[in-house]
Design a protein around this motif. Sequence first.
Motif, PDB file in Angstrom:
ATOM      1  N   TRP A   1       8.650   7.202  -3.873  1.00 55.25           N
ATOM      2  CA  TRP A   1       7.371   7.782  -3.494  1.00 55.25           C
ATOM      3  C   TRP A   1       6.473   6.711  -2.924  1.00 55.25           C
ATOM      4  O   TRP A   1       6.714   5.633  -2.646  1.00 55.25           O
ATOM      5  N   ARG A   2       5.775   7.266  -1.768  1.00 53.29           N
ATOM      6  CA  ARG A   2       4.883   6.581  -0.920  1.00 53.29           C
ATOM      7  C   ARG A   2       3.574   6.434  -1.163  1.00 53.29           C
ATOM      8  O   ARG A   2       2.709   5.530  -0.862  1.00 53.29           O
ATOM      9  N   LYS A   3       2.896   7.646  -1.544  1.00 53.98           N
ATOM     10  CA  LYS A   3       1.553   7.875  -1.609  1.00 53.98           C
ATOM     11  C   LYS A   3       0.620   7.265  -2.902  1.00 53.98           C
ATOM     12  O   LYS A   3       1.623   6.704  -3.665  1.00 53.98           O
TER      13      LYS A   3
ATOM     14  N   ILE B   1       0.987  -1.324  -0.115  1.00 53.09           N
ATOM     15  CA  ILE B   1       0.024   0.063   0.053  1.00 53.09           C
ATOM     16  C   ILE B   1       0.995   1.423   0.048  1.00 53.09           C
ATOM     17  O   ILE B   1       0.421   2.404  -0.448  1.00 53.09           O
ATOM     18  N   HIS B   2       2.144   1.176   0.442  1.00 53.53           N
ATOM     19  CA  HIS B   2       2.934   2.191   0.202  1.00 53.53           C
ATOM     20  C   HIS B   2       4.078   1.913  -0.646  1.00 53.53           C
ATOM     21  O   HIS B   2       4.828   0.875  -0.780  1.00 53.53           O
ATOM     22  N   ALA B   3       3.907   2.734  -1.810  1.00 50.40           N
ATOM     23  CA  ALA B   3       4.652   2.281  -3.039  1.00 50.40           C
ATOM     24  C   ALA B   3       6.137   1.890  -2.988  1.00 50.40           C
ATOM     25  O   ALA B   3       6.497   0.941  -3.598  1.00 50.40           O
ATOM     26  N   ARG B   4       7.057   2.415  -2.103  1.00 46.39           N
ATOM     27  CA  ARG B   4       8.411   2.448  -2.026  1.00 46.39           C
ATOM     28  C   ARG B   4       8.709   1.190  -1.387  1.00 46.39           C
ATOM     29  O   ARG B   4       9.982   0.703  -1.302  1.00 46.39           O
ATOM     30  N   GLU B   5       7.880   0.749  -0.838  1.00 46.95           N
ATOM     31  CA  GLU B   5       8.353  -0.726   0.153  1.00 46.95           C
ATOM     32  C   GLU B   5       8.323  -1.786  -0.668  1.00 46.95           C
ATOM     33  O   GLU B   5       7.632  -2.764  -0.282  1.00 46.95           O
ATOM     34  N   TRP B   6       9.190  -1.823  -1.567  1.00 44.50           N
ATOM     35  CA  TRP B   6       9.433  -2.932  -2.352  1.00 44.50           C
ATOM     36  C   TRP B   6       9.528  -4.296  -2.032  1.00 44.50           C
ATOM     37  O   TRP B   6       9.015  -5.379  -2.453  1.00 44.50           O
TER      38      TRP B   6
ATOM     39  N   MET C   1       1.231  -5.793   5.182  1.00 41.73           N
ATOM     40  CA  MET C   1       2.818  -5.742   4.956  1.00 41.73           C
ATOM     41  C   MET C   1       3.537  -4.432   4.564  1.00 41.73           C
ATOM     42  O   MET C   1       3.059  -3.809   3.637  1.00 41.73           O
ATOM     43  N   HIS C   2       4.120  -4.065   5.645  1.00 44.06           N
ATOM     44  CA  HIS C   2       4.980  -2.693   5.285  1.00 44.06           C
ATOM     45  C   HIS C   2       6.555  -2.963   5.456  1.00 44.06           C
ATOM     46  O   HIS C   2       7.039  -4.007   5.924  1.00 44.06           O
ATOM     47  N   SER C   3       7.202  -1.972   5.366  1.00 49.03           N
ATOM     48  CA  SER C   3       8.896  -1.774   5.600  1.00 49.03           C
ATOM     49  C   SER C   3       9.155  -0.394   6.024  1.00 49.03           C
ATOM     50  O   SER C   3       8.246   0.529   5.653  1.00 49.03           O
ATOM     51  N   SER C   4      10.200  -0.228   6.858  1.00 44.70           N
ATOM     52  CA  SER C   4      11.163  -1.129   7.354  1.00 44.70           C
ATOM     53  C   SER C   4      11.061  -1.154   8.895  1.00 44.70           C
ATOM     54  O   SER C   4      10.216  -0.071   9.333  1.00 44.70           O
TER      55      SER C   4
END
Length: 324
Positions: A117-119, A61-66, A185-188
């Motif tokens: 980018w996050r949003k 859901i947060h774009a940069r958290e690959w 699921m997120h990071s970090s």
Amino acid sequence: MTWDAYYELDDIYAWIDDLVATYPTVASTIEGGTSHEGRTIKGIKISHGSGKKIIFIESGIHAREWITPAVTNYIINELLSSTDEETQAAARDFDWYIFPVTNPDGYIWTHTEFRLWRKNRRPFGDEVGVDLNRNWNNNWLGVGSSNVTSSNTYAGPGPFSEAETRTLSEYISSLADDIELYLSMHSSGQLLLLPFGNTTEPLANYYDAMKIGRRAMGALSVRYGTPYTTGNIAEAIYLATGTSIDWVKEALKIPLVYCYELRDRGTYGHLLPADQILPSGEETMDSILEMIHQARRLDYMNSGSGLHASLLTIAFVFVNYVMF
Ligand SMILES: [Zn+2]
């Protein structure tokens, strides 16, 4: 799909289609909603028969958290092709609804324009994007979110104002009666977070959730020694409101709800090297299996087989009665 590279959205979606073609009796494509730019939030359902309780995984859901779609893809692959007995049992015992990328527009942006980018990608005048994990209708625009459009934690013009959160929340609601475990699921940071983000009060089934979570993180650390801290959002990381797990917990009353903050603890952050995908995937899968195991010990996630269990108890009591 390999575990030594990060993949773009089209590759992930094509891989899901391939899996469904390869495992047609078990896997099917699901649509969790639509993005602002009109893309499908595509996922996969893994089911060995109807009537099972659901484990729901929302990722990316947060774009940069690959690392989150990468690890989520690893979990999908394990559920479909692992030869490990416990993994196979987990795949069989539940219906799995898994969405590797719930912010597809943002994810594409991180591959094509701006890696961090996050949003999402909805424009507001000269600024762009809502933090989709501050936009859920639970304590919306409370502590830890912003009403400034340029902010990375901009909560949006209203709760569920965004296509992604609105459509996905409707989809989750439609399954709510059967969801036993919800994972975001997120990071970090290497954290396992549980609701809520607006208070450190031990609300709902906090103590059970902590016990299950801590043991799951113990199992996570066995393989590579990766330490994780377990706690509610507010006590373990910072105050945050309008997050998916708080909404899922409070609005839908899902028994067990967790948010993973995957590797690492700041060395690379969102730029985690691809050689950490495989170990992250392995240890996260270990922890999910332990989570299921520990949940069952505390009498969660047994509903699907509850009748079976009570019949066994009755049979056992009956045998004892006859014998003695
Ligand atoms: Zn995140």
